[in-house]
Design a protein around this motif. Structure first.
Motif, PDB file in Angstrom:
ATOM      1  N   GLY A   1      -4.273  12.936   8.347  1.00  0.00           N
ATOM      2  CA  GLY A   1      -4.343  11.514   8.049  1.00  0.00           C
ATOM      3  C   GLY A   1      -3.560  10.690   9.051  1.00  0.00           C
ATOM      4  O   GLY A   1      -4.012   9.612   9.475  1.00  0.00           O
TER       5      GLY A   1
ATOM      6  N   CYS B   1      -0.124   4.606   1.546  1.00  0.00           N
ATOM      7  CA  CYS B   1      -0.303   4.782   2.995  1.00  0.00           C
ATOM      8  C   CYS B   1       0.794   5.669   3.570  1.00  0.00           C
ATOM      9  O   CYS B   1       0.528   6.575   4.357  1.00  0.00           O
TER      10      CYS B   1
ATOM     11  N   CYS C   1      -3.032   1.611   8.287  1.00  0.00           N
ATOM     12  CA  CYS C   1      -3.201   2.036   6.894  1.00  0.00           C
ATOM     13  C   CYS C   1      -4.642   1.913   6.425  1.00  0.00           C
ATOM     14  O   CYS C   1      -5.049   2.597   5.481  1.00  0.00           O
ATOM     15  N   ALA C   2      -5.430   1.068   7.074  1.00  0.00           N
ATOM     16  CA  ALA C   2      -6.841   0.945   6.708  1.00  0.00           C
ATOM     17  C   ALA C   2      -7.610   2.232   6.981  1.00  0.00           C
ATOM     18  O   ALA C   2      -8.682   2.460   6.418  1.00  0.00           O
ATOM     19  N   ALA C   3      -7.054   3.088   7.841  1.00  0.00           N
ATOM     20  CA  ALA C   3      -7.709   4.364   8.141  1.00  0.00           C
ATOM     21  C   ALA C   3      -7.488   5.385   7.029  1.00  0.00           C
ATOM     22  O   ALA C   3      -8.130   6.436   7.017  1.00  0.00           O
ATOM     23  N   GLY C   4      -6.575   5.084   6.099  1.00  0.00           N
ATOM     24  CA  GLY C   4      -6.295   6.007   5.005  1.00  0.00           C
ATOM     25  C   GLY C   4      -4.843   6.431   4.987  1.00  0.00           C
ATOM     26  O   GLY C   4      -4.054   6.062   5.871  1.00  0.00           O
ATOM     27  N   PRO C   5      -4.429   7.201   3.983  1.00  0.00           N
ATOM     28  CA  PRO C   5      -3.034   7.639   3.885  1.00  0.00           C
ATOM     29  C   PRO C   5      -2.585   8.393   5.136  1.00  0.00           C
ATOM     30  O   PRO C   5      -3.342   9.189   5.701  1.00  0.00           O
TER      31      PRO C   5
ATOM     32  N   SER D   1      -7.392   5.795  15.413  1.00  0.00           N
ATOM     33  CA  SER D   1      -8.174   4.578  15.202  1.00  0.00           C
ATOM     34  C   SER D   1      -7.653   3.428  16.058  1.00  0.00           C
ATOM     35  O   SER D   1      -8.395   2.498  16.371  1.00  0.00           O
TER      36      SER D   1
ATOM     37  N   ALA E   1      -5.204   7.939  11.749  1.00  0.00           N
ATOM     38  CA  ALA E   1      -4.792   6.537  11.792  1.00  0.00           C
ATOM     39  C   ALA E   1      -4.429   6.117  13.213  1.00  0.00           C
ATOM     40  O   ALA E   1      -4.869   5.068  13.691  1.00  0.00           O
TER      41      ALA E   1
ATOM     42  N   GLN F   1       0.851  -1.201   0.000  1.00  0.00           N
ATOM     43  CA  GLN F   1       0.000   0.000   0.000  1.00  0.00           C
ATOM     44  C   GLN F   1       0.883   1.247   0.000  1.00  0.00           C
ATOM     45  O   GLN F   1       0.967   1.953   1.010  1.00  0.00           O
TER      46      GLN F   1
END
Length: 250
Positions: free
Chosen positions: A220, A104, A210-214, A227, A224, A101
């Motif tokens: 960002g 990310c 990284c699932a939370a976004g860049p 989260s 992350a 990814q």
């Protein structure tokens, strides 16, 4: 979201959007030495050095292995004070995510900041990581039995935490078994995703973040880390630790 990531110790238990968070005594002690301002500078994301891209892909939850440059790891561990075995896990996870990814943008120092706050890199309570990446003795959080903490009945039959009645946070990155069931990873390529093993736990944590976004912008990055634990002070402390590690190698 069901399940959660839980901190060691017993100071405060809350449940936010289904995520159970326990703020531990160790975390409270760290807070006394860290900035409490929510505007703490977001760390520069640092990249590790690899000696080879990837080797043979594994199967199931296994992940293509990335070899961290041993010379880089030795220098960085000496400069930062991070135990070499833990640093290798953070660096490998960062390199894997860079391939999986690239958008990310996670850095090894962010994972190291997280690992410091969660378990002092596997050293909580006098534990130490062995060569295979397991803390000895194992690291377990308190029983999540509702007694001052969130109540999370057993979800793994005691497989990871040894308790068939209540869940406990497990391992160097403090995963709850239910969360591990969804995010578990095999970072060391042995065919088993084990939250007690630092390579597995670091890779799972990296993917979770990284699932939370860049993570390439301040907003960002903070989203992350938030989260992982729904406290702004927690985010600040991870940032402070990650910045310290970045400064140590600059």
């Amino acid at each position: 979201m069901g399940g959660a990531l839980v901190r060691i110790g017993l100071v405060l238990g809350v449940v936010i959007l289904g995520l159970a968070v326990v703020v531990g005594l160790g975390y409270a002690q760290l807070r006394s030495n860290a900035a409490a301002d929510a505007a703490v500078r977001v760390p520069q994301q640092l990249s590790a050095s690899a000696t080879a891209p990837t080797t043979t892909p594994g199967t199931g939850t296994a992940t293509p292995r990335v070899r961290v440059d041993p010379a880089w790891a030795q220098r960085t561990a000496a400069a930062t004070g991070i135990p070499l075995r833990a640093l290798e896990a953070y660096a490998q996870a960062e390199l894997v995510l860079h391939a999986e990814q690239p958008a990310c943008g996670i850095g090894w120092n962010t994972l190291a900041g997280l690992g410091e706050i969660e378990s002092d890199h596997g050293r909580h309570g006098g534990s130490a990581l062995n060569d295979a990446g397991y803390p000895e003795p194992p690291i377990r959080g308190p029983a999540l039995d509702g007694n001052g903490v969130a109540a999370i009945p057993d979800t793994d039959g005691g497989r990871w935490d040894g308790d068939t009645r209540w869940d406990h946070a497990v391992g160097p990155m403090q995963f709850i078994p239910d969360t591990w069931a969804r995010w578990g990873a095999d970072g060391n390529g042995d065919g088993v995703a084990d939250p007690n093993q630092i390579d597995d736990a670091a890779l799972a944590a990296a993917r979770y973040l990284c699932a939370a976004g860049p993570m390439t912008t301040p907003a960002g990055w903070r989203a992350a880390i938030f989260s992982y634990n729904h406290l702004d002070t927690y985010v600040d402390d991870v940032a402070a630790a990650a910045n310290r590690y970045a400064a140590a190698v600059s």
